[in-house]
Enzyme design. Structure first.
Site, mmCIF file in Angstrom:
data_model
loop_
_atom_site.group_PDB
_atom_site.id
_atom_site.type_symbol
_atom_site.label_atom_id
_atom_site.label_comp_id
_atom_site.label_asym_id
_atom_site.label_seq_id
_atom_site.Cartn_x
_atom_site.Cartn_y
_atom_site.Cartn_z
ATOM 1 N N LYS A 7 0.835 -1.211 0.000
ATOM 2 C CA LYS A 7 0.000 0.000 0.000
ATOM 3 C C LYS A 7 0.863 1.251 0.000
ATOM 4 O O LYS A 7 0.660 2.157 -0.811
ATOM 5 C CB LYS A 7 -0.896 0.009 1.242
ATOM 6 C CG LYS A 7 -1.582 1.345 1.529
ATOM 7 C CD LYS A 7 -2.496 1.304 2.727
ATOM 8 C CE LYS A 7 -1.791 1.502 4.033
ATOM 9 N NZ LYS A 7 -1.463 2.908 4.370
ATOM 10 N N ASN A 8 1.858 1.286 0.891
ATOM 11 C CA ASN A 8 2.613 2.531 1.077
ATOM 12 C C ASN A 8 3.610 2.787 -0.031
ATOM 13 O O ASN A 8 4.170 3.879 -0.112
ATOM 14 C CB ASN A 8 3.280 2.544 2.453
ATOM 15 C CG ASN A 8 2.233 2.657 3.552
ATOM 16 O OD1 ASN A 8 1.077 2.981 3.280
ATOM 17 N ND2 ASN A 8 2.622 2.371 4.775
ATOM 18 N N CYS A 101 -3.931 12.724 12.673
ATOM 19 C CA CYS A 101 -4.550 11.447 12.302
ATOM 20 C C CYS A 101 -5.163 10.902 13.581
ATOM 21 O O CYS A 101 -5.195 11.565 14.599
ATOM 22 C CB CYS A 101 -3.510 10.498 11.737
ATOM 23 S SG CYS A 101 -2.403 9.876 12.998
ATOM 24 N N ARG A 106 0.462 14.892 12.877
ATOM 25 C CA ARG A 106 1.337 14.313 11.861
ATOM 26 C C ARG A 106 1.909 15.503 11.074
ATOM 27 O O ARG A 106 1.394 15.904 10.059
ATOM 28 C CB ARG A 106 0.556 13.381 10.949
ATOM 29 C CG ARG A 106 -0.062 12.167 11.630
ATOM 30 C CD ARG A 106 0.897 11.039 11.870
ATOM 31 N NE ARG A 106 1.411 10.433 10.661
ATOM 32 C CZ ARG A 106 0.766 9.476 9.982
ATOM 33 N NH1 ARG A 106 -0.401 9.073 10.383
ATOM 34 N NH2 ARG A 106 1.306 8.964 8.886
ATOM 35 N N ASP A 289 4.339 0.195 12.261
ATOM 36 C CA ASP A 289 3.076 -0.313 11.707
ATOM 37 C C ASP A 289 2.790 -1.747 12.135
ATOM 38 O O ASP A 289 1.742 -2.287 11.791
ATOM 39 C CB ASP A 289 3.091 -0.233 10.173
ATOM 40 C CG ASP A 289 3.031 1.208 9.712
ATOM 41 O OD1 ASP A 289 3.214 1.444 8.505
ATOM 42 O OD2 ASP A 289 2.830 2.098 10.549
ATOM 43 N N ARG A 381 -8.853 0.184 4.629
ATOM 44 C CA ARG A 381 -7.897 1.147 4.048
ATOM 45 C C ARG A 381 -6.616 0.428 3.647
ATOM 46 O O ARG A 381 -5.965 0.789 2.680
ATOM 47 C CB ARG A 381 -7.535 2.235 5.071
ATOM 48 C CG ARG A 381 -8.659 3.160 5.435
ATOM 49 C CD ARG A 381 -8.167 4.313 6.260
ATOM 50 N NE ARG A 381 -7.023 4.970 5.614
ATOM 51 C CZ ARG A 381 -6.497 6.100 6.053
ATOM 52 N NH1 ARG A 381 -6.970 6.681 7.142
ATOM 53 N NH2 ARG A 381 -5.489 6.660 5.429
HETATM 54 C C1 EPZ Z 1 4.607 6.546 6.500
HETATM 55 O O1 EPZ Z 1 3.951 7.670 7.035
HETATM 56 C C2 EPZ Z 1 3.556 5.454 6.381
HETATM 57 N N1 EPZ Z 1 2.479 5.921 5.500
HETATM 58 C C3 EPZ Z 1 2.987 5.137 7.762
HETATM 59 O O2 EPZ Z 1 2.114 4.027 7.598
HETATM 60 C C4 EPZ Z 1 4.121 4.722 8.691
HETATM 61 O O3 EPZ Z 1 3.606 4.521 9.992
HETATM 62 C C5 EPZ Z 1 5.203 5.812 8.721
HETATM 63 O O4 EPZ Z 1 5.652 6.086 7.374
HETATM 64 C C6 EPZ Z 1 6.412 5.407 9.549
HETATM 65 O O5 EPZ Z 1 6.989 4.257 9.002
HETATM 66 C C7 EPZ Z 1 2.686 5.913 4.166
HETATM 67 O O6 EPZ Z 1 3.745 5.546 3.683
HETATM 68 C C8 EPZ Z 1 1.526 6.362 3.318
HETATM 69 P P1 EPZ Z 1 7.105 9.588 8.530
HETATM 70 P P2 EPZ Z 1 4.715 9.111 7.046
HETATM 71 O O7 EPZ Z 1 7.140 10.898 7.819
HETATM 72 O O8 EPZ Z 1 5.518 9.243 5.810
HETATM 73 C C9 EPZ Z 1 7.691 12.735 11.977
HETATM 74 C C10 EPZ Z 1 0.129 2.801 7.754
HETATM 75 O O9 EPZ Z 1 -0.287 2.234 8.749
HETATM 76 N N2 EPZ Z 1 7.583 13.772 10.920
HETATM 77 O O10 EPZ Z 1 8.164 8.563 8.224
HETATM 78 O O11 EPZ Z 1 3.709 10.131 7.348
HETATM 79 C C11 EPZ Z 1 6.390 12.008 12.232
HETATM 80 O O12 EPZ Z 1 5.578 12.712 13.132
HETATM 81 C C12 EPZ Z 1 0.706 4.201 7.863
HETATM 82 O O13 EPZ Z 1 0.191 2.295 6.593
HETATM 83 C C13 EPZ Z 1 7.856 15.092 11.236
HETATM 84 O O14 EPZ Z 1 8.164 15.419 12.378
HETATM 85 O O15 EPZ Z 1 5.678 8.907 8.296
HETATM 86 C C14 EPZ Z 1 6.884 10.696 12.803
HETATM 87 O O16 EPZ Z 1 7.163 10.865 14.187
HETATM 88 C C15 EPZ Z 1 0.411 4.816 9.219
HETATM 89 N N3 EPZ Z 1 7.762 16.028 10.259
HETATM 90 C C16 EPZ Z 1 8.213 10.461 12.076
HETATM 91 O O17 EPZ Z 1 8.584 11.729 11.522
HETATM 92 C C17 EPZ Z 1 7.439 15.707 8.966
HETATM 93 O O18 EPZ Z 1 7.408 16.608 8.098
HETATM 94 C C18 EPZ Z 1 8.136 9.469 10.941
HETATM 95 O O19 EPZ Z 1 7.050 9.871 10.106
HETATM 96 C C19 EPZ Z 1 7.174 14.349 8.665
HETATM 97 C C20 EPZ Z 1 7.260 13.406 9.657
#
Ligand code: EPZ
Length: 405
Positions: A7-8, A101, A106, A289, A381
């Site tokens: 998915k991701n 979320c 997020r 995840d 989803r």
């Molecule tokens: C991706 O989300 C995945 N979603 C998430 O999967 C997954 O949990 C996450 O990566 C972590 O592996 C998709 O790929 C669509 P991040 P993403 O940016 O990209 C912080 C599921 O269940 N952060 O790697 O949004 C954030 O708060 C979903 O399929 C900032 O601070 O995650 C987190 O603590 C849920 N500023 C950390 O980084 C930013 O601009 C990692 O988030 C972006 C992120």
């Protein structure tokens, strides 16, 4: 059981097609709510999409809008992935600022700072990110923290920028590697794929390409958790075990017998699991995840396990619902201590987010008696026909209509 496409990865590959005009075919694209949400968003921008079977065809020859409206982005944060390609190809974008979320804030600050580093002018107006750039210019970008989404957006913006870009502390999740390979097939010049330092030489234009998506490592891990917790014996087909090294290690330590071939994983368990601690980390660590699913498994393990989420400190909405089934869990900050109990007892529980729903289904399969999991639109989803796949593996589960859809 055959594992579906990731998915991701699909949620990044689909917006990446905006970077060139013409038809792209992406094989092994799962049929999920999130995929249809992304399809609807791209269609409102003028992309023609067909999704026969598991190959999705996107024709971007007639894109007429560079806007992602609030109605779409509020449903799925991954909609924000259109920002990078729109900026890279069209030089402007108006994308709704994603809200929080189910489990907390997020932020997208890393995405926006990367776009500014590439020369974009970013303003926030009325809940929308307005981004403009005559032409993006290559830059050296050091991500403060490793972010899957920010790495994906920066990569998709940089491939058409003028000059070279270096992304340091880039995410190395398999989904990002898949995106980079697809961009290369479109004509992008990217080095360092699979490492946390990506170098991109911008080109003047890209061309449409076809690709086949990697399997979904989280769907695979979820089914392994269901079999481990209930004392099962399952074989997953079309899965890349090398994407699950940290997860398989924990299953083995919990007492499961795991064997792998190039594209299968077999797990055997007697259901009497040893409590094992888990701390989530960025790839290749134990994925956040899988945190909720692991917690459901540990609810009836022998002993106590300490589960810490270092990626999302507040991703514990599944805890109160697991407690309704009889689990004994204490949460302090971003750490949950699970005290294994003899058994769980069936009850009606409420899904709050995608992986929490999976955790509740696993707990329901462990529990004595029957359970009802409400609001299963969350699980749709990210899991394709989960009740059919689980039933084929021997689970007694069905989907029933409920007023509390
Ligand atoms: C991706 O989300 C995945 N979603 C998430 O999967 C997954 O949990 C996450 O990566 C972590 O592996 C998709 O790929 C669509 P991040 P993403 O940016 O990209 C912080 C599921 O269940 N952060 O790697 O949004 C954030 O708060 C979903 O399929 C900032 O601070 O995650 C987190 O603590 C849920 N500023 C950390 O980084 C930013 O601009 C990692 O988030 C972006 C992120």
């Amino acid at each position: 059981m055959t594992v579906s496409g990731a998915k991701n990865a699909s949620l990044a590959l689909m917006p990446a097609t905006l970077l060139a005009a013409g038809p792209c075919r992406l094989a092994n694209t799962p049929r999920l709510r999130d995929i249809s949400t992304m399809s609807t968003l791209l269609e409102t921008m003028g992309v023609d999409i067909r999704h026969p079977g598991t190959t999705i065809e996107l024709d971007t020859a007639h894109v007429h809008s560079q806007e992602a409206p609030y109605e779409m982005v509020k449903k799925m944060r991954a909609s924000f992935y259109v920002l990078g390609p729109l900026l890279g190809r069209y030089g402007h974008a108006r994308v709704s600022y994603p809200g929080g979320c189910a489990w907390g804030p997020r932020p997208v600050d890393l995405h926006l700072r990367a776009m500014e580093a590439l020369g974009a002018e970013i303003t926030i107006e009325g809940g929308y990110v307005i981004a403009r750039a005559d032409r993006l210019r290559g830059a050296e970008i050091q991500f403060e923290i490793s972010s899957v989404g920010a790495t994906g957006n920066a990569l998709m913006a940089a491939v058409l920028a003028q000059g070279s870009t270096v992304l340091r502390n880039a995410a190395v999740e398999p989904e990002i590697t898949q995106l980079a390979h697809f961009l290369r097939r479109m004509g992008a010049h990217i080095d360092g794929i699979g490492t946390n330092c990506l170098t991109i030489e911008g080109v003047d234009d890209l061309h449409p390409a076809d690709d086949s998506n990697i399997p979904d490592r989280i769907e695979a891990g979820t089914f392994l958790a269901a079999a481990a917790a209930t004392g099962g014996n399952i074989t997953l087909e079309n899965v890349s075990h090398e994407h699950l090294t940290a997860v398989l290690e924990l299953f083995r330590r919990a007492g499961c017998d795991i064997s792998v071939t190039e594209n299968t994983i077999t797990l055997q368990s007697d259901g009497a699991l040893t409590a094992i601690d888990a701390t989530t980390a960025i790839y290749p660590g134990f994925p956040t995840d899988m945190q909720a699913q692991w917690m459901a498994m540990m609810a009836t393990a022998n002993g106590s396990s300490v589960i810490t989420d270092t990626v999302y400190f507040d991703r514990f909405n599944h805890v109160p619902e697991l407690q309704r089934l009889g689990a004994r869990i204490d949460v302090t900050k971003n750490t949950a201590t699970v005290h294994g109990v003899e058994t769980l007892t069936g009850a009606t529980v409420m899904s709050t987010d995608l992986r929490a729903s999976a955790s509740l289904i696993i707990a329901g399969l462990i529990a004595r008696g029957s359970s009802e999991v409400l609001r299963v639109y969350h699980i749709d989803r990210g899991y394709e026909a989960i009740e059919l796949k689980l039933r084929n593996l021997g689970a007694d589960i069905q989907r029933v209509d409920s007023e509390d859809y």
